[in-house]
Design a protein around this motif. Sequence first.
Motif, PDB file in Angstrom:
ATOM      1  N   ASN A 585      13.004  41.521 -54.509  1.00 41.73           N
ATOM      2  CA  ASN A 585      14.435  41.625 -54.272  1.00 41.73           C
ATOM      3  C   ASN A 585      14.773  43.074 -53.949  1.00 41.73           C
ATOM      4  O   ASN A 585      14.032  43.992 -54.329  1.00 41.73           O
ATOM      5  N   GLY A 586      15.912  43.264 -53.317  1.00 38.96           N
ATOM      6  CA  GLY A 586      16.334  44.625 -52.977  1.00 38.96           C
ATOM      7  C   GLY A 586      16.401  45.507 -54.207  1.00 38.96           C
ATOM      8  O   GLY A 586      15.965  46.667 -54.182  1.00 38.96           O
ATOM      9  N   ILE A 587      16.925  44.978 -55.282  1.00 38.36           N
ATOM     10  CA  ILE A 587      16.937  45.717 -56.552  1.00 38.36           C
ATOM     11  C   ILE A 587      16.128  44.874 -57.522  1.00 38.36           C
ATOM     12  O   ILE A 587      16.502  43.753 -57.859  1.00 38.36           O
ATOM     13  N   GLU A 588      14.980  45.412 -57.890  1.00 37.05           N
ATOM     14  CA  GLU A 588      13.986  44.584 -58.571  1.00 37.05           C
ATOM     15  C   GLU A 588      13.672  45.174 -59.941  1.00 37.05           C
ATOM     16  O   GLU A 588      13.736  46.387 -60.160  1.00 37.05           O
ATOM     17  N   LYS A 589      13.328  44.290 -60.864  1.00 34.36           N
ATOM     18  CA  LYS A 589      12.953  44.715 -62.207  1.00 34.36           C
ATOM     19  C   LYS A 589      11.588  45.392 -62.137  1.00 34.36           C
ATOM     20  O   LYS A 589      10.680  44.917 -61.446  1.00 34.36           O
ATOM     21  N   VAL A 590      11.430  46.486 -62.884  1.00 34.84           N
ATOM     22  CA  VAL A 590      10.176  47.230 -62.835  1.00 34.84           C
ATOM     23  C   VAL A 590       9.009  46.353 -63.276  1.00 34.84           C
ATOM     24  O   VAL A 590       7.923  46.375 -62.686  1.00 34.84           O
ATOM     25  N   GLU A 591       9.253  45.539 -64.290  1.00 39.21           N
ATOM     26  CA  GLU A 591       8.191  44.693 -64.826  1.00 39.21           C
ATOM     27  C   GLU A 591       7.630  43.760 -63.740  1.00 39.21           C
ATOM     28  O   GLU A 591       6.418  43.621 -63.584  1.00 39.21           O
ATOM     29  N   THR A 592       8.540  43.169 -62.973  1.00 42.40           N
ATOM     30  CA  THR A 592       8.109  42.273 -61.902  1.00 42.40           C
ATOM     31  C   THR A 592       7.260  43.035 -60.893  1.00 42.40           C
ATOM     32  O   THR A 592       6.215  42.565 -60.441  1.00 42.40           O
ATOM     33  N   ILE A 593       7.728  44.236 -60.554  1.00 44.82           N
ATOM     34  CA  ILE A 593       7.000  45.024 -59.557  1.00 44.82           C
ATOM     35  C   ILE A 593       5.586  45.295 -60.049  1.00 44.82           C
ATOM     36  O   ILE A 593       4.600  45.072 -59.327  1.00 44.82           O
ATOM     37  N   VAL A 594       5.485  45.760 -61.294  1.00 45.63           N
ATOM     38  CA  VAL A 594       4.165  46.100 -61.825  1.00 45.63           C
ATOM     39  C   VAL A 594       3.272  44.864 -61.862  1.00 45.63           C
ATOM     40  O   VAL A 594       2.102  44.905 -61.472  1.00 45.63           O
ATOM     41  N   HIS A 595       3.847  43.752 -62.263  1.00 46.49           N
ATOM     42  CA  HIS A 595       3.052  42.530 -62.336  1.00 46.49           C
ATOM     43  C   HIS A 595       2.515  42.145 -60.957  1.00 46.49           C
ATOM     44  O   HIS A 595       1.333  41.818 -60.799  1.00 46.49           O
ATOM     45  N   GLU A 675       7.545  50.023 -72.633  1.00 47.15           N
ATOM     46  CA  GLU A 675       8.232  48.731 -72.663  1.00 47.15           C
ATOM     47  C   GLU A 675       9.653  48.876 -72.130  1.00 47.15           C
ATOM     48  O   GLU A 675      10.137  48.050 -71.366  1.00 47.15           O
ATOM     49  N   GLU A 676      10.311  49.986 -72.554  1.00 46.53           N
ATOM     50  CA  GLU A 676      11.698  50.211 -72.146  1.00 46.53           C
ATOM     51  C   GLU A 676      11.794  50.362 -70.624  1.00 46.53           C
ATOM     52  O   GLU A 676      12.653  49.785 -69.968  1.00 46.53           O
ATOM     53  N   GLU A 677      10.884  51.170 -70.079  1.00 43.48           N
ATOM     54  CA  GLU A 677      10.905  51.395 -68.633  1.00 43.48           C
ATOM     55  C   GLU A 677      10.657  50.094 -67.874  1.00 43.48           C
ATOM     56  O   GLU A 677      11.236  49.855 -66.820  1.00 43.48           O
ATOM     57  N   LEU A 678       9.794  49.259 -68.409  1.00 48.14           N
ATOM     58  CA  LEU A 678       9.486  48.010 -67.721  1.00 48.14           C
ATOM     59  C   LEU A 678      10.710  47.118 -67.608  1.00 48.14           C
ATOM     60  O   LEU A 678      10.804  46.285 -66.706  1.00 48.14           O
ATOM     61  N   ASN A 679      11.648  47.281 -68.520  1.00 47.87           N
ATOM     62  CA  ASN A 679      12.852  46.453 -68.479  1.00 47.87           C
ATOM     63  C   ASN A 679      13.949  47.046 -67.613  1.00 47.87           C
ATOM     64  O   ASN A 679      15.037  46.484 -67.525  1.00 47.87           O
ATOM     65  N   MET A 680      13.676  48.174 -66.980  1.00 49.45           N
ATOM     66  CA  MET A 680      14.697  48.784 -66.127  1.00 49.45           C
ATOM     67  C   MET A 680      14.545  48.290 -64.685  1.00 49.45           C
ATOM     68  O   MET A 680      13.727  47.416 -64.397  1.00 49.45           O
ATOM     69  N   TYR A 681      15.318  48.867 -63.762  1.00 46.59           N
ATOM     70  CA  TYR A 681      15.352  48.369 -62.387  1.00 46.59           C
ATOM     71  C   TYR A 681      15.036  49.490 -61.384  1.00 46.59           C
ATOM     72  O   TYR A 681      15.182  50.669 -61.683  1.00 46.59           O
ATOM     73  N   LEU A 682      14.612  49.073 -60.229  1.00 43.85           N
ATOM     74  CA  LEU A 682      14.374  50.014 -59.128  1.00 43.85           C
ATOM     75  C   LEU A 682      15.147  49.529 -57.901  1.00 43.85           C
ATOM     76  O   LEU A 682      15.116  48.327 -57.580  1.00 43.85           O
TER      77      LEU A 682
END
Lengths: 768, 768
Positions: A585-595, A675-682
């Motif tokens: 997505n244009g604004i994506e969750k960091v966790e999703t990106i890493v996964h 963990e906190e960073e993973l729940n943020m957005y890019l």
Amino acid sequence: MPNSTTEVSVSVPLLSSLRPATNSSSQVAIVGSNVCPIESLDYEIAENDFFKQDWRARSKVQIFQYVFMKWMLCFFIGIIVSLIGFTNNLAVENLAGVKFVITSNMMLAGRFTMGFLVFTVTNLVLTLFASAITAFVAPAAAGSGIPEVKAYLNGVDAPEIFSFRTLLVKIVGNISAVSGSLLIGKAGPMVHTGACVASILGQGGSKRYGLTWRWLRYFNNDRDRRDLVTCGSAAGIAASFRAPVGGVLFALEEMSSWWRSALLWRIFFSTAVVAIVLRALIDVCLSGKCGLFGKGGLIMFDVYSEDSSYHLGDVLSVLLLGVVGGILGSFYNFLLEKVLRAYNFIYEKGVAWKIVLACAISIFTSCLLFGLPFLAPCQPCPVGALEQCPTIGRSGNFKKYQCPPGHYNDLASLIFNTNDDAIKNLFSKNTDFEFHYLSVLVFFVTCFFLSILSYGIVAPAGLFVPVIVTGASYGRFVGMLLGSNSNLNHGLFAVLGAASFLGGSMRMTVSLCVILLELTNNLLLLPMMMLVLLISKTVADAFNANIYNLIMKIKGFPYLFNHVEPYMRQLTVGDVVTGPLQVFNGIEKVETIVHVLKSTNHNGFPVVDGPPHAAAPVLHGLILRAHILTLLKKRVFLSSPVAFDSKALALFKADEFAKKGSGRGDRIEDVELSEEELNMYLDLHPFSNASPYTVLETMSLAKALVLFREVGLRHLLVTPKTSDRPPLVGILTRHDFMPEHILGLRPSLSRSRWKRLRIRLPFLAYID
Amino acid sequence: MPNSTTEVSVSVPLLSSLRPATNSSSQVAIVGSNVCPIESLDYEIAENDFFKQDWRARSKVQIFQYVFMKWMLCFFIGIIVSLIGFTNNLAVENLAGVKFVITSNMMLAGRFTMGFLVFTVTNLVLTLFASAITAFVAPAAAGSGIPEVKAYLNGVDAPEIFSFRTLLVKIVGNISAVSGSLLIGKAGPMVHTGACVASILGQGGSKRYGLTWRWLRYFNNDRDRRDLVTCGSAAGIAASFRAPVGGVLFALEEMSSWWRSALLWRIFFSTAVVAIVLRALIDVCLSGKCGLFGKGGLIMFDVYSEDSSYHLGDVLSVLLLGVVGGILGSFYNFLLEKVLRAYNFIYEKGVAWKIVLACAISIFTSCLLFGLPFLAPCQPCPVGALEQCPTIGRSGNFKKYQCPPGHYNDLASLIFNTNDDAIKNLFSKNTDFEFHYLSVLVFFVTCFFLSILSYGIVAPAGLFVPVIVTGASYGRFVGMLLGSNSNLNHGLFAVLGAASFLGGSMRMTVSLCVILLELTNNLLLLPMMMLVLLISKTVADAFNANIYNLIMKIKGFPYLFNHVEPYMRQLTVGDVVTGPLQVFNGIEKVETIVHVLKSTNHNGFPVVDGPPHAAAPVLHGLILRAHILTLLKKRVFLSSPVAFDSKALALFKADEFAKKGSGRGDRIEDVELSEEELNMYLDLHPFSNASPYTVLETMSLAKALVLFREVGLRHLLVTPKTSDRPPLVGILTRHDFMPEHILGLRPSLSRSRWKRLRIRLPFLAYID
């Protein structure tokens, strides 16, 4: 988003539209005998908002810096490559020269066994050294390097080919191996060396050793590196043959897959620098300060004759030479391919085997070179020879060898000599009676097979000189057979024979023609040379491919030819694009990106704006894995799914997104996030290329290939035809255009008449 | 379907998104002083179902026919162009030779007035003839023709440039004008002649005269014609300078906009044929059967010297020569452009003015050529000259002119001579004391201005030879000024001066270098030549453009450069695409089609399937106007809106859809249909290109231009970003990429810094 695959083509369906669900093509190819990952290069300009902002901010001074530095780099490439080329020649002439002088002196003293031992052991030690450093320090330096550079310029980045280690091993290993009397050349390794130098300069020096400069930061992208590497390869040929125009044409005809006029001038500039530096260095050597390097040095084969008289009547013998040369050349390619495949089989058993093979070939070569001349009868010295006969104590035309005084061994003059001297002897005019035709025949057969056996060893080894020497002996032999039926002298026959054999095995025309003209320094040969090259190339093309293309195929490089296979016209891109497709997505969750980054090895991801940010899913652009990794490492994340504001954007610098050197890219495994960073957005919008090239899924594969190759893409997005579907069908990469991949997806094609159409007719390769 | 124009770009908007509703760019450009329609060429393969079916049906024999014929055509191009080139030279040497001999004989007899009259009247008659046939029979034959051919290879088809009439006038007119002692060249017209020959051969002969052949039917498309025309232009240069490799490089560097290796070999083949035929013809002439053509003939300037000794120290004078040559060259371009614009202004007044101007220039030239030598002081004949001094009765080095016995007039040797002989005199070595430096200066100034005045007249006139002769005199003059400060002889200075002036005005590097080397037959000059060319080109590029580009601009050709203007990166294709857009339904009423064709002049129409045939409007493809016209003329219509069945399709033949020759396309006005037919239907699906190249409307203009140019398109479809809109936003054509068009749409850009960035820094033109 799953790949939508059930759309039926609007046009008459040629093939069933069943599509396999996964991409069966592998991103892994066999390089040599090692399984290595091969990266594709990306010549597309990633036009994202962030870079656009950076361009707008660039001042005139920075544009001037860019242009000035690009010319300066071309200048330095010219200087460095010509110095390396000169050093190479100087080292080889002196090392091999000393060896030949010592051996000859022993033989003059009658100590033949001792001479043989010294000769063989010296060669063995030199070969052992070359193969050991190649095998242990830089395996990528083995071989000529031309296939690797050619593949690089097509967009295939094999690992380590342009590292500093490879450069060093290539230079030292080649000097050592050539001095060890192996039947290998210096030109191919010089091309690779030139490309290496260019690539290292373009990367802004070595970060590892802290040698970088801010002015060089603009060249950290694949486009500029491609230009510089093209420049370097041209400089390599220019330095090995002192053929500046030939170098330009070689880069154009054989090496490059993309070309534009501005590049032509830059390359011409580099090779002009090479020519001028070499001229200056030879001025120095003419005063005798270069040891055994001597006067001839780099203009290897100066066969100018005031009136090289030939007429239309001689065209027939030239035709014959061309046809037979073409057949021999393609046979050479055929044998070389078989031998290389056999060697790869041996090399899989371990490094030790590589070195053993190299040593075995060295010993075999020494035995042949030393032993064969004993079979040749001694010739009486010609009356009134310009040179001392027999020559004593230096490398010359009339070798005494085992002969009584007043006699010389003609086979030894050819075979017990450096390759350069052998070629010079063969090309020289007024020597029609110096060589016996059996000696030339023996020499031809020896060169033909020995060079095929020698090329594949683990040492930097070129093909140009072996092919020239083989072709020259073949040409001279034909000239002797024709005897008085032809007006041409045997030296001319040798030159034309070399041309025909080069044309038959390397399949270039214009560049070989100019290189040979610059080598022999005789422009009057031009029409004959053109004719013989065109004929031999045409004849040989009927049998198999260019030698470098064969080697690239053995090495498994996914090279994109500009030849379109007939069945590609009948397939649509929708037929070959495979899934599953990963989008962000244009604004994506960091966790999703890493996964996603961890679970796939894709290098580009489409960015799609879906609800709630847009009414329907809209394709925004394409983001590169490297850029996402830079973003993750920077750790500028958003606590809620909103767009980056300009303050946040100001934290990023364009330099950080520059393309890393080959093999030095970031890896997702090295990025550790809390963990906190993973729940943020890019917010991926400002960093994704908003102008990716797209094709409709009904575009024919042939036309998509034209786009992919001409524009130099790494990713080509496929969009759906109807508007009621997700905005993207899939992504095409280089591998999706490989015939192996397509035929794997559609086995029926192999049996169809589209496949059968591919049999090789002469000329057929020229269609489009 | 109206053009949807209100979409706001997703990225940061740089510009307001207001779009004008109509296309303000004109498809009409000024050619010479006539307003002519210029057509674009189409290098895209129209992949419609009908053609695909035709390809599938092609047998191996037909593929072999195609390949064989393409090579045969290259062969014939070589043969014909070399014959024309030889005839040209033979005719000029004999015509001009006879004229000079007669005049000289009169002067030897002291009848100066009579000599002047004969000289002037002969020149006037020859010029009058040349300009009359050009003006009345084939105006497209005026000038050098290189700009026209270059524009053609870029995709711009100016009317009549490749007609049979133009070819004839070009050959005859050029012979006549050059023999008339005008300061114009033969090389440019030879390039045009070569291209004409190639185009006529490629069109399968002349339909008008019934000279066609079935085997040639495959070449009726723009792609194959482009290849052949490239071949022809290379053959033209090869024939005029006897420089086969130079011809190949000229076609590559200056003429062509697209290139591939297969083309390289074909062109090389053509020029090889040229070289061999010329060699054979010169063998014939050597036996003295060619009248005044003499021995030198085509190797114009053979300056080989066994050891052209130069060293690094001479680099400084070469640098000077290059810098000044570059400045002079760009000044030459500047003046020539002004003069051509002034001539165009005069030519608008009528044809008579064109001829009057040509005659005036002829008389002025005759006066200068005849009069100026009288100002030069007589030189005593050198002791021990190899030639007879003064020369009597033939064109030679030492002209007697008005001088007493034992003396010669050095200015007359240069100026009262054919250009080829003047160049030969200037290039020759061991003549350092033959010319007075004032004579060389006068000659230089005369050539400089006379050639600028002469180029624009209505006659076939080249620029190569005038530029070479001017540059050679400039170089020789510099050599004389430097005197003993340089080791180079004056002949060498003349060669390098010619190179620098060519580089400064024509801005080629590799090709000029090779052409000059082949002309002078001296490979040892290579490094100096490369240096001087690169310097003069670089210096001149700081001031203005290449002479041919300037002429193309005056002629108004919409040439697509591969240089991207900075503001193009900031615009999207959506910003420049203009409406209104005309689309057809997949199955369309004949009446609608006829109406649209009559009311617009578009050359391609998108075909969209709408309800009821599809759920939502879907883009099927693009149909060309020419193909629709063929369909209409065939009158195979459907009584109800259904698809064509295979029986109906069998009525069409692929040949009927072949591209017509330039200017011979069908016109909608010629199609007359009955009322009943107008109410019937046509199924456009099988005839529309189902794989058109498309870009999203948010694609940046710069990247769309790369695609457009690299792939060689005529139409580029723009698709919308969001799915809720009609499937097509508009069509981009060549004109939409022209800076004039874009700046017209967006006047604010002219004032923005993106525009200002365009000022010419040296080298800046090289940025991508």
